[in-house]
Structures are given as structure tokens and as C-alpha cells.
Design a protein around this motif. Sequence first.
Motif: not given
Length: 431
Positions: A296-318
Motif C-alpha cells: 500500500p501507499y499513502g499516509e492519509f491519516y499518518g499525521r495523527h494528533f491524539p489531543e485533537r478530535d477529527q473532522l472528516w469531509i468526503g464526497g463522491g468516490i472520495g
Amino acid sequence: MPLRPRYGDLLLIVLIILPLLVALPRLGGLGGPPELWLTWVGRVAGILGLAMMLLAAAVSIRLPGTDRWFGGLARLWRLHHWLGFTAFILVMVHVLALGLAAVPASLDAAVATLFPPLSHGATWLGWLAWLAMVIFLAPTFDFFGQPHYQRWKRLHLVSAVALLLGLGHALLLAGESALWWLLGLAGIGAIVWRKLVSPRVARHPYRVEAVERLARGVVELVLRPEGRPMAYEAGQFVYLTPLDERLSAGRGEEHPYTIASAPSDSRLRIGIKDLGDASHALQTVEPETRILIEGPYGEFYGRHFPERDQLWIGGGIGITPFVGGARDIAERGLTDGRVHLFYLANSPERAYYREELERIAAGHESFAFSQHYSRERGRLDEAYLREHCPDFTEREIYVCGPPAMNAHLKQLLAGQGIPASRIHSEVFDFL
């Protein structure tokens, strides 16, 4: 929080500068008449240009995992293009400066410097390398529209010719050849690996177990490993090569697709939207078809910061990297923080994974799910985000969707004072 250092960037800088440092004692200084400093500039530009050419080839090796040294394959692709384009500009400066350096003597001397007798093989190898670079790079300038994906990939063989000719030019003129041999082996070796070796030894064999139709023009392929399954993380992507001879297009071609399954799933699941000849053909791929997977390739969630909650925004096949992330939460739970996913679609029937994501949200308190339909509400705006996720400006934000959607969201989020370092996305254009 500061950006995590990308050690691959530092390595590239060292390898670009090193040939120049080795050659500097022989190049003299910048003082003296114009012809001397123009000669110095020309030689420096040539050394840096060739080093960048060879390194642009070297970083194209695409070994799974090494892309993370550079912040993921999408960013590494941009570095590859920047190196190649800058190398071409430096080669032009190299030629122009050396020609101008001879002008004070006479125009005939300048012409003879650039176009000596054929017995001056080193110079003519340089011209042939430049010509190969022009042939290779011309389609990337979009003079004739965006090049066909597979033809563009095959055109990379011309870049190998440019590298060999440029390396020959340098070895005939350089006083120290060991470093050029090292960089040359790295660049040419990467191309040999990519074009000849990798397709035979670096791909994982899978079979199509099922083709699940999600909506018109959208399917999810369920792939069964033939041997040991590939290990991966949520949000990563792979290159998929179908081998079905009955396909109308795309047989034997590799194309990038995001993984939609959880890493713990015994099957590899990939969502594919009808966006081109190859993805159109895969809409009707037959079960038991053999598929080769590289990654596999990529690190979409690679930069993860436990002290912050996350917001995910996706559309289409994304939406697929977020589906993989949500399925991972369903399997393992969320160890820290909260996640809020916004699913952007034209209408409910185009929200392919809506029902599954609703079930995951219902079963996991730390995972929230909101839907936004542009036909009803127009484009996503700050008011809608704040209504459903009041603290969105304080979260780490991940965005994936069509280019226009990504551009709108980045502008919207930046307008709320969110720094670019907290907005993450990946684009697959010509990977």
C-alpha cells in the motif's frame, strides 16, 4: 504543533548538493571577467541539473513504505515533477551560460562551444540528452491537452534514455566519477525496477470474490487474496491491475484506487466509480477474475494528533478512505478522541455508503455522521458545519473528494482561520 520533519526531503537536498561540493574546488570562483563567471554558472547549473534528473528518476521507484519518508506518494509525485522540471530549466541555463561565456571571444567561438565537431562526443551526448528530455517533458506542459494516462507512463522510457545520455555526458567531463556512478545507478535502477522487475515480483495476487453495486456507475470490488494478504492501514491506496481478457479496457494497466476495507478485514474492498475507460470496464468485471495489487501507499491519516478530535469531509468516490476509517472504528473502536464525518453528495441516492455509515455511527458514541446534499442545500458552508459540529475549527481535518470540492472546502476552512497544517488531503492526478 510543528510539522513532522520529512527525512526524505533532507536526503534529497544532501544528494543534490553533494556533487556540487565535490566539484567546487575545480570550478574556481565567481570573480573575474564575465566569461569566467558565466562559465562557472553554466557548470554549476549543469551539475545541479543532472543531479536532479537522476534523483527524479530515483524517487519514482515507488517501493511501498518509502513514500512515507516524503509525506506520502502524492507528495512524492509532486517532488518528482518539481525535480524533473527544475532539472530541465537548469540544463537550459547550463547551455545558455556556456554559450554566452564564449561570446566575448567571437560569435563563431560561441557557436563552436555549443556545436563542436562530432568528434567532441561528450557535448553531443549532452545535446541528445536534452532532446530526449524535451520529448519526454513536452506532454506534461499540456500543449496538446492532458496526455493519455498509459501513454504518458510508457513515455517514461524516454526519460531513461535521457538519463543514460546525460550520465555519459557527465562521466566524460567530470574529474570525479564515483558519485555520478552512484546517482546514475540509483536513477536507472529505479526505472528498471519500476518497468521490468516490480510488475513481476512486487504485486500481490487477488481474485474478485464479488462485485457489489452501490449505485449507478459505482461498484465495490471484494477481493480475496490468493496467498498472504497485503498488510495496510486505513486511508491508504493501492495500484490495481486487472488481468481479465474480456475487459473492454484497462487489462494489464495499473491505476490507483483507495482501500475501503478495514485493515482487519480478510478481504480487500475497493470502491470504484465510472470515471474513465478502465474504471468503466471494472464496473462489469467477472467474479474469479485475477487482480494484481501493488502497495500500500499513502499516509492519509499518518499525521495523527491524539489531543485533537477529527473532522472528516468526503464526497463522491472520495468517501472511500473515510469508509475504510469508519469500518476500522467499527472493528477496533476509537482509542482516543472523537470523529465527525460529513458525507457530501448531490442526493441521498448518490451517498453510496450512507446506510452502513449510519449503522456505525449508531453503534459508536465517538463516531458522528452528518449528511449534506447539494441539490437541497447548495454547497457546504460554515453555518452547516457549525450547526452539526460546533467545534470544527478546533479539529484535525481530513478532506477527500473531487478537485472542485476540495478547492471549495480548503477555501472555506482557511476562511475560518484554520491553518493549512491541520487540513489534510490526497489527490491521485497522474500518480
